[in-house]
Design an enzyme around this catalytic site. Structure first.
Site, PDB file in Angstrom:
ATOM      1  N   TYR A   1       0.870  -1.175  -0.004  1.00 19.82           N
ATOM      2  CA  TYR A   1      -0.073   0.021  -0.028  1.00 19.82           C
ATOM      3  C   TYR A   1       0.782   1.359  -0.035  1.00 19.82           C
ATOM      4  O   TYR A   1       1.896   1.296   0.924  1.00 19.82           O
ATOM      5  CB  TYR A   1      -0.905   0.008   1.377  1.00 19.82           C
ATOM      6  CG  TYR A   1      -1.873   1.257   1.443  1.00 19.82           C
ATOM      7  CD1 TYR A   1      -2.977   1.229   0.839  1.00 19.82           C
ATOM      8  CD2 TYR A   1      -1.205   2.298   2.059  1.00 19.82           C
ATOM      9  CE1 TYR A   1      -3.774   2.264   0.890  1.00 19.82           C
ATOM     10  CE2 TYR A   1      -2.202   3.579   2.084  1.00 19.82           C
ATOM     11  CZ  TYR A   1      -3.410   3.603   1.489  1.00 19.82           C
ATOM     12  OH  TYR A   1      -4.179   4.619   1.555  1.00 19.82           O
TER      13      TYR A   1
ATOM     14  N   GLU B   1      -3.659   7.467  -4.180  1.00 19.25           N
ATOM     15  CA  GLU B   1      -3.520   6.191  -3.502  1.00 19.25           C
ATOM     16  C   GLU B   1      -3.103   4.952  -4.238  1.00 19.25           C
ATOM     17  O   GLU B   1      -3.979   5.088  -5.395  1.00 19.25           O
ATOM     18  CB  GLU B   1      -4.737   6.046  -2.519  1.00 19.25           C
ATOM     19  CG  GLU B   1      -4.680   4.753  -1.977  1.00 19.25           C
ATOM     20  CD  GLU B   1      -6.302   4.293  -1.208  1.00 19.25           C
ATOM     21  OE1 GLU B   1      -7.034   3.925  -2.030  1.00 19.25           O
ATOM     22  OE2 GLU B   1      -6.258   4.303   0.104  1.00 19.25           O
TER      23      GLU B   1
END
Ligand code: ADP
Ligand code: MG
Length: 397
Positions: free
Chosen positions: A119, A207
């Protein structure tokens, strides 16, 4: 303002970040050609909506099949079949709410083999007033659970705006992600590219989840969510061009078209106020007297009768609104203009809920007179406290 994954990936590519080759499809008839332009042997067919959690989502209509909004295919035909199954149907994910979102665009992408899912995100951290780089070794579809159950597995590094991004940021992130060998350099380069994109385009959020490591040991951006600062859009016509209005709250969209500052909230009292500070104070005092605001709405300093009418229509179009509080302090804004706007709007859309009006300032007597003579069922209030108490009483009894 948010954009679709496929649009965000074009930006990533432009800024030198590694992404897979892909094609966007708007019509079912084009799916086969689009898939045929990619190499295979694995295709990934991805619903494009402004919400995450697509992989674990479900479709409302049986015709879309049992699978979620991210589907693997092993042939051009299968990819086209999955694209057609999803197009036009409603995908529900934990981010869309129960109503879900209609899928009008599909992205067909080269499938990647995945060794690890990580992530990585850049965002504006309000607490430190800085851009933060957030990362975790636990990327992929369960990142919300990681944040909930093992928040220590999510690390954050902030960037000092005075010195900007430094070499150590990239290395720190690479080590935090457990990268090794050539991946460290790739990660540092990626962080540099993402940071440049983030700052140059005035982004709020970028993101990458998942950022993957391939079996060959290279890193790649497999998903991308991108949000931009609405107040800076005027200097990014290229980004404005990516706007998909069908993805936006219709009330917020109408408000932005009329240059009103409107944010939909969950409560029952609609508010029409001039000035952001007074709007905040109005929301506070509604809460103080035991109710919840249905929206933030600042009609601005130089509102016209038309603008006020539009604002009123937006408020009344919200089925949650059980009462309306108009709270105007007339400075540049004149109270008679507000009064005329309110009356015009009520005549236009009708009034089925209690309406409390508090006017103060420029032309206040005239404004009150106009409302009194209109014959409308309006509850007049003398001050902010009185107005809030009256509307809460009218709604809650
Ligand atoms: P969402 O976050 O909305 O669920 P993602 O794009 O992250 O959608 O896709 C969900 C999962 O599907 C990813 O975590 C990844 O495992 C897999 N996936 C997505 N794109 C690809 C791709 N191009 N190749 C292989 N797997 C993919
Ligand atoms: Mg994702």
């Amino acid at each position: 303002m948010n954009i679709h994954e496929y649009q965000a990936k074009r930006l990533l590519k432009e800024y030198g970040a590694p992404v897979s080759d892909g094609r966007v499809v708007l019509n079912a008839a084009d799916a086969k050609t689009a898939a045929g332009e990619l190499d295979g042997p694995l295709w990934v067919v991805k619903a494009q909506i402004h919400a995450g959690g697509r992989g674990k989502g479900t479709f409302k209509e049986a015709g879309a099949g049992e699978k979620g909004g991210v589907r693997l295919a092993k042939s051009v035909e299968e990819a086209a079949k999955e694209a057609n199954a999803m197009l036009g149907h409603t995908l529900v994910t934990h981010q869309t709410g129960p109503a879900g979102k209609q899928v009008n665009r599909i992205y067909i992408e080269d499938g990647s083999d995945i060794a690890r899912e990580l992530y990585l995100a850049l965002l504006v951290d309000r607490q430190s007033s800085r851009v933060s780089i957030v990362c975790s070794t636990e990327g992929g579809m369960d990142i919300e659970e990681v944040a909930e159950n093992t928040p220590d597995k999510i690390l954050s590094f902030s960037v000092d705006p005075a010195t900007g991004l430094q070499g150590f940021h990239g290395r720190r992130v690479a080590f935090a992600l457990g990268l090794e060998g050539k991946q460290i350099k790739q990660c540092s380069q990626l962080i540099q590219n993402l940071y440049r994109l983030f700052v140059e385009k005035d982004m709020e959020m970028l993101e990458i989840n998942p950022l993957i490591v391939t079996p060959a040991g290279d890193i790649k951006c497999l998903d991308c969510k991108a949000g931009f600062d609405g107040n800076a859009l005027y200097r990014h016509p290229d980004i404005v061009g990516l706007r998909d209005e069908t993805e936006e709250d219709p009330k917020e969209l109408a408000a932005s078209q009329h240059d009103l500052n409107y944010i939909a909230l969950d409560g029952e009292i609609g508010c029409m106020v001039n000035g952001a500070g007074l709007a905040m104070a109005t929301m506070d005092i509604i809460k103080l007297y035991g109710a919840e605001p249905a929206n933030f709405l600042d009609v601005g300093g130089g509102a016209t009768k038309e603008k006020v009418t539009e604002a009123f229509k937006i408020i009344t179009s919200d089925p949650n609104v059980k009462g309306i509080l108009v709270n105007i302090f007339g400075g540049i804004m004149r109270c008679d203009v507000i009064a005329e706007g309110v009356i015009a709007a009520v005549k236009d859309v009708g009034l089925t809920v209690p309406l409390v009006v508090r006017l103060e300032g420029t032309n206040v007597e005239l404004g009150k007179e106009i409302i009194k003579n209109s014959g409308l069922n309006v509850i007049a209030a003398d001050n902010l406290k009185d107005g809030a108490q009256k509307i809460v009483k009218a709604v809650k009894g």
